[in-house]
Write a protein that holds these residues in place. Structure first.
Motif, PDB file in Angstrom:
ATOM      1  N   VAL A  60       0.840  -1.210   0.000  1.00  0.00           N
ATOM      2  CA  VAL A  60       0.000   0.000   0.000  1.00  0.00           C
ATOM      3  C   VAL A  60       0.867   1.250   0.000  1.00  0.00           C
ATOM      4  O   VAL A  60       0.699   2.149  -0.822  1.00  0.00           O
ATOM      5  CB  VAL A  60      -0.956  -0.002   1.205  1.00  0.00           C
ATOM      6  N   SER A  61       1.815   1.300   0.923  1.00  0.00           N
ATOM      7  CA  SER A  61       2.672   2.486   1.037  1.00  0.00           C
ATOM      8  C   SER A  61       3.938   2.365   0.196  1.00  0.00           C
ATOM      9  O   SER A  61       4.721   3.309   0.142  1.00  0.00           O
ATOM     10  CB  SER A  61       3.067   2.692   2.503  1.00  0.00           C
ATOM     11  N   THR A  62       4.110   1.210  -0.445  1.00  0.00           N
ATOM     12  CA  THR A  62       5.336   0.885  -1.215  1.00  0.00           C
ATOM     13  C   THR A  62       6.593   1.074  -0.372  1.00  0.00           C
ATOM     14  O   THR A  62       7.629   1.525  -0.870  1.00  0.00           O
ATOM     15  CB  THR A  62       5.437   1.708  -2.509  1.00  0.00           C
ATOM     16  N   ALA A  63       6.488   0.741   0.915  1.00  0.00           N
ATOM     17  CA  ALA A  63       7.647   0.786   1.809  1.00  0.00           C
ATOM     18  C   ALA A  63       8.111  -0.636   2.080  1.00  0.00           C
ATOM     19  O   ALA A  63       7.322  -1.583   2.087  1.00  0.00           O
ATOM     20  CB  ALA A  63       7.285   1.483   3.116  1.00  0.00           C
ATOM     21  N   THR A  64       9.407  -0.794   2.297  1.00  0.00           N
ATOM     22  CA  THR A  64       9.983  -2.082   2.677  1.00  0.00           C
ATOM     23  C   THR A  64      10.872  -1.848   3.881  1.00  0.00           C
ATOM     24  O   THR A  64      11.656  -0.895   3.911  1.00  0.00           O
ATOM     25  CB  THR A  64      10.798  -2.679   1.517  1.00  0.00           C
ATOM     26  N   LEU A  78      14.300   0.028   4.380  1.00  0.00           N
ATOM     27  CA  LEU A  78      15.112  -0.541   3.306  1.00  0.00           C
ATOM     28  C   LEU A  78      14.599  -0.039   1.967  1.00  0.00           C
ATOM     29  O   LEU A  78      13.479   0.492   1.877  1.00  0.00           O
ATOM     30  CB  LEU A  78      15.019  -2.073   3.331  1.00  0.00           C
ATOM     31  N   PRO A  79      15.369  -0.199   0.887  1.00  0.00           N
ATOM     32  CA  PRO A  79      14.833   0.092  -0.452  1.00  0.00           C
ATOM     33  C   PRO A  79      13.619  -0.795  -0.708  1.00  0.00           C
ATOM     34  O   PRO A  79      13.532  -1.916  -0.188  1.00  0.00           O
ATOM     35  CB  PRO A  79      15.996  -0.274  -1.388  1.00  0.00           C
ATOM     36  N   HIS A  80      12.686  -0.292  -1.528  1.00  0.00           N
ATOM     37  CA  HIS A  80      11.477  -1.074  -1.766  1.00  0.00           C
ATOM     38  C   HIS A  80      11.809  -2.319  -2.581  1.00  0.00           C
ATOM     39  O   HIS A  80      12.579  -2.280  -3.538  1.00  0.00           O
ATOM     40  CB  HIS A  80      10.424  -0.240  -2.493  1.00  0.00           C
ATOM     41  N   LEU A  81      11.208  -3.426  -2.182  1.00  0.00           N
ATOM     42  CA  LEU A  81      11.501  -4.729  -2.768  1.00  0.00           C
ATOM     43  C   LEU A  81      10.595  -5.012  -3.960  1.00  0.00           C
ATOM     44  O   LEU A  81       9.387  -4.752  -3.914  1.00  0.00           O
ATOM     45  CB  LEU A  81      11.322  -5.818  -1.708  1.00  0.00           C
ATOM     46  N   SER A  82      11.173  -5.582  -4.991  1.00  0.00           N
ATOM     47  CA  SER A  82      10.426  -5.893  -6.212  1.00  0.00           C
ATOM     48  C   SER A  82       9.295  -6.878  -5.946  1.00  0.00           C
ATOM     49  O   SER A  82       9.398  -7.769  -5.103  1.00  0.00           O
ATOM     50  CB  SER A  82      11.376  -6.488  -7.259  1.00  0.00           C
ATOM     51  N   GLN A  83       8.211  -6.731  -6.702  1.00  0.00           N
ATOM     52  CA  GLN A  83       7.090  -7.665  -6.610  1.00  0.00           C
ATOM     53  C   GLN A  83       7.448  -9.024  -7.201  1.00  0.00           C
ATOM     54  O   GLN A  83       6.718  -9.999  -7.025  1.00  0.00           O
ATOM     55  CB  GLN A  83       5.870  -7.088  -7.343  1.00  0.00           C
ATOM     56  N   ASN A  84       8.564  -9.103  -7.906  1.00  0.00           N
ATOM     57  CA  ASN A  84       8.946 -10.355  -8.552  1.00  0.00           C
ATOM     58  C   ASN A  84       9.537 -11.380  -7.585  1.00  0.00           C
ATOM     59  O   ASN A  84       9.706 -12.544  -7.950  1.00  0.00           O
ATOM     60  CB  ASN A  84       9.976 -10.079  -9.659  1.00  0.00           C
ATOM     61  N   VAL A  85       9.874 -10.962  -6.374  1.00  0.00           N
ATOM     62  CA  VAL A  85      10.485 -11.881  -5.417  1.00  0.00           C
ATOM     63  C   VAL A  85       9.480 -12.935  -4.983  1.00  0.00           C
ATOM     64  O   VAL A  85       8.345 -12.615  -4.614  1.00  0.00           O
ATOM     65  CB  VAL A  85      11.021 -11.120  -4.189  1.00  0.00           C
ATOM     66  N   ILE A 119      22.153  -2.441   4.204  1.00  0.00           N
ATOM     67  CA  ILE A 119      21.332  -1.523   4.997  1.00  0.00           C
ATOM     68  C   ILE A 119      22.021  -0.164   5.118  1.00  0.00           C
ATOM     69  O   ILE A 119      23.191  -0.079   5.505  1.00  0.00           O
ATOM     70  CB  ILE A 119      21.074  -2.104   6.402  1.00  0.00           C
ATOM     71  N   GLY A 120      21.291   0.888   4.761  1.00  0.00           N
ATOM     72  CA  GLY A 120      21.800   2.250   4.897  1.00  0.00           C
ATOM     73  C   GLY A 120      22.704   2.718   3.776  1.00  0.00           C
ATOM     74  O   GLY A 120      23.023   3.910   3.702  1.00  0.00           O
ATOM     75  N   ASP A 121      23.119   1.810   2.879  1.00  0.00           N
ATOM     76  CA  ASP A 121      24.052   2.182   1.813  1.00  0.00           C
ATOM     77  C   ASP A 121      23.437   2.075   0.420  1.00  0.00           C
ATOM     78  O   ASP A 121      23.819   2.834  -0.479  1.00  0.00           O
ATOM     79  CB  ASP A 121      25.308   1.310   1.874  1.00  0.00           C
ATOM     80  N   ASP A 122      22.537   1.134   0.205  1.00  0.00           N
ATOM     81  CA  ASP A 122      21.963   0.912  -1.124  1.00  0.00           C
ATOM     82  C   ASP A 122      20.589   1.555  -1.249  1.00  0.00           C
ATOM     83  O   ASP A 122      19.815   1.598  -0.288  1.00  0.00           O
ATOM     84  CB  ASP A 122      21.837  -0.592  -1.401  1.00  0.00           C
ATOM     85  N   ASP A 123      20.297   2.044  -2.469  1.00  0.00           N
ATOM     86  CA  ASP A 123      18.972   2.605  -2.717  1.00  0.00           C
ATOM     87  C   ASP A 123      18.101   1.665  -3.547  1.00  0.00           C
ATOM     88  O   ASP A 123      17.004   2.020  -3.963  1.00  0.00           O
ATOM     89  CB  ASP A 123      19.074   3.969  -3.407  1.00  0.00           C
ATOM     90  N   LYS A 124      18.622   0.462  -3.802  1.00  0.00           N
ATOM     91  CA  LYS A 124      17.845  -0.542  -4.523  1.00  0.00           C
ATOM     92  C   LYS A 124      18.388  -1.931  -4.190  1.00  0.00           C
ATOM     93  O   LYS A 124      19.475  -2.080  -3.642  1.00  0.00           O
ATOM     94  CB  LYS A 124      17.904  -0.302  -6.030  1.00  0.00           C
ATOM     95  N   TRP A 125      17.580  -2.952  -4.534  1.00  0.00           N
ATOM     96  CA  TRP A 125      18.002  -4.341  -4.372  1.00  0.00           C
ATOM     97  C   TRP A 125      18.653  -4.820  -5.671  1.00  0.00           C
ATOM     98  O   TRP A 125      18.186  -4.507  -6.758  1.00  0.00           O
ATOM     99  CB  TRP A 125      16.802  -5.233  -4.072  1.00  0.00           C
TER     100      TRP A 125
END
Length: 296
Positions: A60-64, A78-85, A119-125
């Motif tokens: 809903v909030s697209t938060a991870t 964390l960066p938002h996680l893909s729906q493909n996982v 954690i804290g360093d990446d903006d994506k997975w």
């Protein structure tokens, strides 16, 4: 502060029902169903870790974020996680999430793909294809596909780097017939263990549970006569965790294993493999299960 005292407990992923996106929870100490009051826990958008934290993908909030199951206010973004996982993926942390350089790792059992972020360093997975059939975090690295011949090592520095350890003087026969054993790697008290659950020829009944400890100085698996008064908790898709038996009302030096589809779990003594079966009488039909554990 919103806290819940329901952990450790069993979570069964319900197949159907009015509240089917919420797992059914069962108290191990009380051996009965309990209310689902763990924040963020769903069937398809949350992944538990052996360290206790739950990875939550809020659609809903697209938060991870990582959620402490014992405290709804304790979250790590964390960066938002893909729906493909894949929903049946296993999640691990390389160390405590508050430590510098902690890596969150997701392992897909079907697509043999890993997803990871710092954690804290990446903006994506990021993701990479690699076949994994058992894995544990140990001393900042990930050890995987452990058997009596070799064990893989995955280290992030910061990119993923793979290596392996060859086991010296491997046990003759290894795990017996290939495909007739479940293997789980477990980190406990700064040691790496391997739990082997041997099945009969019908692949329906576990007839032996043996725990091995890795001796890194000799590069050998040694049979463990005890596990330091701890309890190991295993579940499908590579989940293996360790907790203090005394602190959380579990049986000492025992391995807990879930058989969610058949509505029971087993407790096996490390010393002699003696096993007791515990029925989940109130359990609904489920497609799988895991353990919700307190954060250590």
């Amino acid at each position: 502060m919103d806290k819940t005292n329901s952990v450790p407990c069993l979570a069964l992923y319900v197949k159907h029902g009015a509240d089917s996106d919420k797992p059914a929870l069962f108290s191990i100490s009380e051996k009965k169903a309990i209310n689902n009051n763990i924040p963020g826990l769903t069937n398809t958008n949350s992944w538990v870790t052996p360290q206790g934290w739950i990875l939550v993908r809020d659609t809903v909030s697209t938060a991870t974020f990582l959620q402490n199951p014992h405290d709804s206010t304790d979250k790590i973004q964390l960066p938002h996680l893909s729906q493909n996982v894949h929903s049946s993926s296993t999640c691990l942390l390389s160390c405590k999430p508050t430590m510098p350089g902690c890596v969150v790792l997701l392992v897909e059992p079907v697509g043999t793909i890993i997803w990871y972020c710092h954690i804290g360093d990446d903006d994506k997975w990021d993701h990479e294809k690699v076949p994994i059939c058992s894995i544990a975090a140990f001393q900042g690295k990930f050890y995987f596909n452990g058997d009596f011949e070799s064990i893989g090592v995955l280290e992030f520095s910061p990119e993923p780097t793979f290596s392996s350890i060859t086991i010296t003087d491997p046990i003759i026969g290894g795990l017996g017939v290939v495909g007739m054993a479940n293997v789980y790697l477990v980190e406990s008290l700064d040691e790496l263990y391997m739990v082997c659950q041997m099945y009969d020829s019908e692949m329906e009944t576990i007839y032996d549970v043996t725990v091995y400890r890795m001796d890194f100085s000799k590069q050998q698996w040694c049979v463990a006569e005890d596990i330091g008064g701890r309890a190991f908790l295993t579940a499908s898709c590579y989940f293996g965790a360790s907790r203090s038996a005394d602190e959380y009302g579990l049986e000492k030096d025992c391995v807990y294993a879930i058989f969610a589809r058949d509505k029971y779990y087993e407790v096996s003594k490390v010393e002699d493999g003696e096993t007791e079966e515990h029925e989940l009488i109130e359990a609904p039909d489920s497609k799988g299960g895991t353990w919700i554990l307190p954060v250590e």
